[in-house]
Design a protein around this motif. Structure first.
Motif, mmCIF file in Angstrom:
data_model
loop_
_atom_site.group_PDB
_atom_site.id
_atom_site.type_symbol
_atom_site.label_atom_id
_atom_site.label_comp_id
_atom_site.label_asym_id
_atom_site.label_seq_id
_atom_site.Cartn_x
_atom_site.Cartn_y
_atom_site.Cartn_z
ATOM 1 N N SER A 67 1.085 -1.342 -0.234
ATOM 2 C CA SER A 67 -0.501 -0.191 -0.054
ATOM 3 C C SER A 67 0.865 1.385 -0.142
ATOM 4 C CB SER A 67 -1.197 0.154 0.956
ATOM 5 O OG SER A 67 -0.157 -0.074 2.319
ATOM 6 N N LYS A 68 2.130 0.990 -0.660
ATOM 7 C CA LYS A 68 2.974 2.319 0.011
ATOM 8 C C LYS A 68 3.698 2.426 -1.807
ATOM 9 C CE LYS A 68 2.579 3.555 4.287
ATOM 10 N NZ LYS A 68 2.613 4.653 4.976
ATOM 11 N N LEU A 69 3.866 4.081 -1.699
ATOM 12 C CA LEU A 69 4.858 3.556 -3.215
ATOM 13 C C LEU A 69 6.193 4.894 -2.790
ATOM 14 C CD1 LEU A 69 1.472 4.792 -5.927
ATOM 15 C CD2 LEU A 69 2.962 2.726 -5.390
ATOM 16 N N ILE A 70 7.114 4.217 -3.343
ATOM 17 C CA ILE A 70 8.074 5.211 -3.503
ATOM 18 C C ILE A 70 8.625 6.054 -4.274
ATOM 19 C CG2 ILE A 70 10.920 5.706 -2.737
ATOM 20 C CD1 ILE A 70 10.802 2.287 -1.749
ATOM 21 N N CYS A 71 8.932 7.869 -3.890
ATOM 22 C CA CYS A 71 8.582 9.132 -5.141
ATOM 23 C C CYS A 71 10.688 9.032 -5.061
ATOM 24 C CB CYS A 71 8.887 10.427 -4.686
ATOM 25 S SG CYS A 71 9.083 11.838 -5.575
ATOM 26 N N LYS A 72 10.405 8.799 -7.136
ATOM 27 C CA LYS A 72 11.633 8.300 -7.371
ATOM 28 C C LYS A 72 12.363 9.179 -7.208
ATOM 29 C CE LYS A 72 10.190 4.625 -11.319
ATOM 30 N NZ LYS A 72 10.178 4.537 -12.780
ATOM 31 N N LEU A 73 11.932 10.674 -7.341
ATOM 32 C CA LEU A 73 12.472 12.031 -6.951
ATOM 33 C C LEU A 73 13.280 12.691 -5.920
ATOM 34 C CD1 LEU A 73 13.964 14.514 -9.528
ATOM 35 C CD2 LEU A 73 11.591 15.370 -7.891
ATOM 36 N N THR A 74 12.591 11.832 -5.007
ATOM 37 C CA THR A 74 12.730 12.886 -3.793
ATOM 38 C C THR A 74 13.937 11.247 -2.262
ATOM 39 O OG1 THR A 74 10.833 12.619 -2.667
ATOM 40 C CG2 THR A 74 11.708 15.033 -3.757
ATOM 41 N N GLY A 75 12.597 10.211 -2.994
ATOM 42 C CA GLY A 75 13.157 8.960 -1.361
ATOM 43 C C GLY A 75 12.214 8.999 -0.729
ATOM 44 N N ASP A 76 10.798 10.161 -0.851
ATOM 45 C CA ASP A 76 9.986 9.659 -0.018
ATOM 46 C C ASP A 76 9.248 8.259 -0.354
ATOM 47 O OD1 ASP A 76 11.767 11.574 1.737
ATOM 48 O OD2 ASP A 76 10.038 12.601 0.688
ATOM 49 N N GLU A 80 12.192 20.822 -9.992
ATOM 50 C CA GLU A 80 13.926 22.340 -10.603
ATOM 51 C C GLU A 80 14.469 22.062 -10.985
ATOM 52 O OE1 GLU A 80 13.409 27.117 -9.958
ATOM 53 O OE2 GLU A 80 12.761 25.790 -8.924
ATOM 54 N N GLN A 81 15.609 21.615 -10.560
ATOM 55 C CA GLN A 81 17.110 20.946 -10.064
ATOM 56 C C GLN A 81 16.695 20.082 -11.327
ATOM 57 O OE1 GLN A 81 17.814 20.036 -6.300
ATOM 58 N NE2 GLN A 81 17.701 21.825 -5.358
ATOM 59 N N LYS A 82 16.308 18.735 -11.228
ATOM 60 C CA LYS A 82 16.754 18.078 -12.480
ATOM 61 C C LYS A 82 16.100 18.236 -13.452
ATOM 62 C CE LYS A 82 15.539 13.975 -14.117
ATOM 63 N NZ LYS A 82 14.067 11.997 -13.424
ATOM 64 N N GLU A 83 15.103 19.330 -13.741
ATOM 65 C CA GLU A 83 15.182 20.307 -14.790
ATOM 66 C C GLU A 83 16.336 20.997 -15.017
ATOM 67 O OE1 GLU A 83 11.373 22.755 -14.846
ATOM 68 O OE2 GLU A 83 10.243 20.459 -15.018
ATOM 69 N N MET A 84 17.011 21.881 -14.425
ATOM 70 C CA MET A 84 17.586 22.788 -14.971
ATOM 71 C C MET A 84 19.288 21.867 -15.002
ATOM 72 S SD MET A 84 17.288 25.585 -14.130
ATOM 73 C CE MET A 84 19.020 26.542 -14.093
ATOM 74 N N GLY A 85 19.447 20.993 -14.228
ATOM 75 C CA GLY A 85 20.421 19.789 -14.584
ATOM 76 C C GLY A 85 20.448 19.496 -16.192
ATOM 77 N N THR A 86 19.481 18.794 -16.399
ATOM 78 C CA THR A 86 18.853 18.380 -17.643
ATOM 79 C C THR A 86 19.214 19.491 -18.737
ATOM 80 O OG1 THR A 86 16.575 18.696 -17.656
ATOM 81 C CG2 THR A 86 17.446 17.144 -16.927
ATOM 82 N N VAL A 87 18.913 20.392 -18.499
ATOM 83 C CA VAL A 87 19.500 21.712 -19.843
ATOM 84 C C VAL A 87 21.183 22.149 -19.413
ATOM 85 C CG1 VAL A 87 19.289 23.996 -20.339
ATOM 86 C CG2 VAL A 87 17.128 22.969 -19.133
ATOM 87 N N GLU A 88 21.623 21.676 -18.388
ATOM 88 C CA GLU A 88 22.765 21.665 -18.587
ATOM 89 C C GLU A 88 23.764 20.968 -19.270
ATOM 90 O OE1 GLU A 88 24.263 22.756 -14.163
ATOM 91 O OE2 GLU A 88 22.790 24.214 -13.897
#
Length: 244
Positions: free
Chosen positions: A81-90, A113-121
């Motif tokens: 009944s639980k899910l894990i967020c791939k982005l935050t790990g929560d 946002e950090q991920k999007e900036m990282g992908t842009v970079e």
């Protein structure tokens, strides 16, 4: 009571995050939910769409087929009944309400946002790298062409110099006059070795010396005989022969 509770649930934020399920009509007149595979009567389709079983089925279907926004989550292996967020790990409860709250929270949005900036970079770095690689390849190609051109020029110079040297050698090559030999051979004895020629020359010298000695002895003897006999003896002998 049940309808009232369903109405309250319908009014919560994110309750209908994944939208309505998809139904197909069967030959017997019933409906079948594509996401969950559940069959029902046509009149029960609306109530089933808001049931917990249907909403969990929609979450599992979106999770299995990597559909947004469930593409940012994965199943918790320790709890069904639980899910894990791939982005935050929560860890998040498997419900549309909790998923909606999580993806609209500050922590998730900042990470996104950090991920999007990282992908842009990363894209910019890749583009810069590709451009620099292209320039390096062009430089290498030009350098290679230049080196090949220099090698061809050196080869042509070497060939031209060799041709000139061969022509000069042909011009400087000495030719003997007509009738003369190349090795200046006078036709002498060429068959004997140096030892044999030396021995023959020694023997010839010895014979010459012996002949000279013999001639000297003969000359001496003739002189002695002429002295002993003398001219008077010859004259007296001639006179006696005339008187007789």
């Amino acid at each position: 009571m049940a309808m009232a509770e369903e109405g309250k649930k319908g009014g919560r934020e994110g309750n209908n995050l994944l939208g309505s399920p998809t139904f197909t009509e069967l030959e017997n007149g019933r409906l079948k939910c594509v996401e969950t595979g559940h069959e029902m009567l046509t009149k029960d389709s609306e109530s089933y769409s808001q049931s917990k079983r249907c909403r969990l089925g929609l979450i599992d279907f979106a999770l299995a087929h990597n559909k947004s926004p469930l593409n940012m989550f994965k199943q918790d292996p320790l709890c069904r009944s639980k899910l894990i967020c791939k982005l935050t790990g929560d860890t998040v409860n498997k419900s549309e309400e909790h998923i909606w709250k999580h993806i609209n929270g500050k922590r998730f949005l900042n990470k996104l946002e950090q991920k999007e900036m990282g992908t842009v970079e990363d894209k910019q770095q890749e583009q810069l790298k590709s451009s620099t690689d292209g320039q390096k390849k062009k430089k290498k190609k030009k350098k290679k062409e230049k080196d090949e051109k220099q090698v061809q020029e050196i080869i042509s110079e070497v060939r031209n110099s060799s041709d000139k040297n061969s022509d000069s050698e042909e011009e400087d090559f000495w030719m003997p006059p007509v009738g003369d030999r190349w090795d200046f051979d006078d036709g002498g004895d060429r068959w004997g070795s140096e030892g044999e020629s030396g021995q023959e020359s020694g023997e010839a010298n010895e014979t010459v010396e012996e002949n000279s000695k013999e001639s000297d002895e003969l000359s001496k003897r003739t002189k002695r005989m002429s002295i002993e006999i003398g001219p008077s003896s010859f004259a007296s002998r001639k006179k006696k022969n005339k008187k007789k």
